[in-house]
Design an enzyme around this catalytic site. Structure first.
Site, PDB file in Angstrom:
ATOM      1  N   ILE A 158      36.937  31.182  20.904  1.00 37.25           N
ATOM      2  CA  ILE A 158      36.385  32.277  20.107  1.00 37.25           C
ATOM      3  C   ILE A 158      37.487  33.014  19.338  1.00 37.25           C
ATOM      4  O   ILE A 158      37.349  33.216  18.126  1.00 37.25           O
ATOM      5  CB  ILE A 158      35.548  33.246  20.976  1.00 37.25           C
ATOM      6  N   GLU A 165      50.720  38.699  22.112  1.00 39.28           N
ATOM      7  CA  GLU A 165      51.525  38.066  23.162  1.00 39.28           C
ATOM      8  C   GLU A 165      51.774  36.604  22.809  1.00 39.28           C
ATOM      9  O   GLU A 165      52.872  36.097  22.918  1.00 39.28           O
ATOM     10  CB  GLU A 165      50.867  38.202  24.534  1.00 39.28           C
ATOM     11  N   LEU A 186      34.499  36.054  30.995  1.00 34.56           N
ATOM     12  CA  LEU A 186      33.526  35.138  31.593  1.00 34.56           C
ATOM     13  C   LEU A 186      32.208  35.839  31.911  1.00 34.56           C
ATOM     14  O   LEU A 186      31.147  35.226  31.881  1.00 34.56           O
ATOM     15  CB  LEU A 186      34.106  34.535  32.889  1.00 34.56           C
ATOM     16  N   LYS A 218      26.547  27.404  31.573  1.00 35.06           N
ATOM     17  CA  LYS A 218      25.815  26.272  32.165  1.00 35.06           C
ATOM     18  C   LYS A 218      24.578  25.910  31.349  1.00 35.06           C
ATOM     19  O   LYS A 218      23.434  25.944  31.845  1.00 35.06           O
ATOM     20  CB  LYS A 218      25.448  26.561  33.630  1.00 35.06           C
TER      21      LYS A 218
END
Length: 434
Positions: free
Chosen positions: A222, A241, A316, A364
């Site tokens: 993304i 970073e 997540l 899923k």
């Protein structure tokens, strides 16, 4: 006694990778840089001789290659100490035979300085030495520079394919105990695959990035999809970073100029690099780019001095209060905190800053909602409810800062997958959130 020239010192410190392992003592902690900064010849030799050692630990963020020391049979000899799990270390972490140290990426150098994470030895990949006796740890200055200052022995794997970068990433031959020469190509990583869901999420984020913004872009499909949609922007800056090929593409397109940055104008700033040979070549002696320790790049106070700082990081799972579980699947570790919280806080400090947490609405194959009433039991909380700003799925954007718990729940349900919204409303009602 006459002082030796840097070249004479270099010659006197050359050893084979196999012999460099003799510098280790039982009980040592070896600090290894992030990602592409890991030294393959040294870690292969360590793996080959691991049974000669006892209680040695290898501390690293984002191990990329699964060396033979990743072995559940020899953990009493050499054991991995993950500061963040990658593909090479994740299975070991989930099975419990690699250790995990929770930490903000920005604070790992301080943990090393204070002895809370031991740094007995450094094994690092480095550029060739320049005429003044300096090597560049250009692929990962991260926490390694702090370890160089503390370690009993610094061992550099010197490789002509490693760029010599500008910034605070240089080590002098005087600081080095041994040098190992290698010629291997530097580890390369391509751009992640981007599907329609990632593209939709990226579109929402790209629309909210103003010209003159400074970007921090995390790793993943993304964030990279966002980069692909910024070609029409002007005068973007980089304070991040990780520098990767997505950022290089924006430089080549003339989108990233760093001219309107309010902190270190004209300079791209990063702490580690992960991409293609083209990226590593771009870094070589390029005054546009500086590589600095993560205690500098990721410090929210320092990074937040960039006006219009935009932070883009993936998660997540997000609950209806806005708590993000970005690093584990229930209790099973998946990655680590990394720099997500550092840059969310930096963007919150920045004048005109925006912090985006991005995630597909489901997992899923659409059977599980990633927006949930409460985080799955055991989930490691990454970004907390007080830090969260924007959450983006393919169904839209929820801005949570300054919102009540009830308003947050409503905003998050509105960007959940339509199949789960009714269920989320019922669950929210049961916990008095709507």
């Amino acid at each position: 006694m006459q002082h030796q020239s840097p070249q004479a010192l270099f010659e006197s410190k050359k050893v084979s990778a196999h012999d460099a392992i003799t510098l280790l003592r039982d009980g040592d902690c070896i600090i290894v840089p992030s990602g592409a900064g890991e030294p393959p010849a040294l870690l292969t030799a360590l793996s080959d001789r691991r049974r000669e050692l006892r209680d040695v630990k290898v501390a690293q963020i984002l191990a990329l290659r699964k060396y033979a020391y990743f072995d559940c049979e020899t953990t009493q000899n050499v054991r991995h100490l993950a500061l963040f799990f990658g593909g090479a270390s994740r299975a070991a972490g989930q099975a419990g035979w690699a250790d995990f140290v929770p930490a903000y990426f920005s604070e790992i150098p301080v943990l090393i300085e204070r002895g809370q994470i031991p740094a007995d030895v450094v094994f690092a990949l480095a550029s060739p030495m320049n005429e003044h006796g300096f090597f560049a740890l250009s692929l990962a200055a991260d926490y390694t520079m702090a370890a160089v200052a503390k370690a009993r022995a610094v061992v550099l794997e010197v490789n002509p394919n490693v760029p010599f970068a500008h910034g605070q990433c240089h080590v002098h031959i005087d600081q080095v105990a041994a040098v190992v020469e290698s010629q291997d190509p530097v580890f390369e990583v391509g751009l992640p695959k981007i599907g329609p869901v990632q593209e939709a999420i990226a579109g929402y984020v790209a629309d909210m990035i103003e010209d003159g913004s400074t970007l921090q872009i995390g790793y993943g499909g993304i964030p990279d999809a966002v980069v692909m949609q910024l070609s029409h922007k002007r005068d973007l800056g980089i304070h991040t970073e990780m520098i990767g090929d997505g950022i290089l593409k924006l430089v080549e397109e003339g989108v990233v100029t760093n001219r309107r940055k309010t902190f270190m104008p004209g300079k791209m700033v990063a702490t580690f690099a992960l991409g293609s040979k083209k990226l590593y070549d771009f870094m070589h002696h390029n005054p546009m780019l500086e590589m600095h320790p993560v205690s500098f790049t990721n410090d929210p106070y320092i990074a937040g001095q960039n006006d219009k700082l935009v932070a883009i990081n993936a998660s997540l799972q997000v609950d209806l209060l806005g708590q993000c579980g970005s690093e584990s699947i229930a209790h099973l570790p998946y990655s680590g905190t990394g720099g997500q919280v550092d840059f969310v806080r930096a963007a919150n400090r920045s004048r005109g800053g925006k912090a985006f947490i991005v995630l597909p609405s489901t997992a899923k194959d659409g059977t599980i909602s990633r927006i949930v009433p409460t985080l799955t039991p055991g989930t490691h909380v990454t970004t907390g409810k007080n830090d969260i700003n924007y959450v983006v799925t393919e169904y839209g954007v929820a801005q949570l800062r300054g919102k009540s718990a009830r308003q947050r729940a409503e905003a998050l349900i509105a960007i959940a997958h339509p199949d789960f919204r009714a269920e989320l409303r019922r669950a929210a009602a049961a916990i008095h959130l709507c």
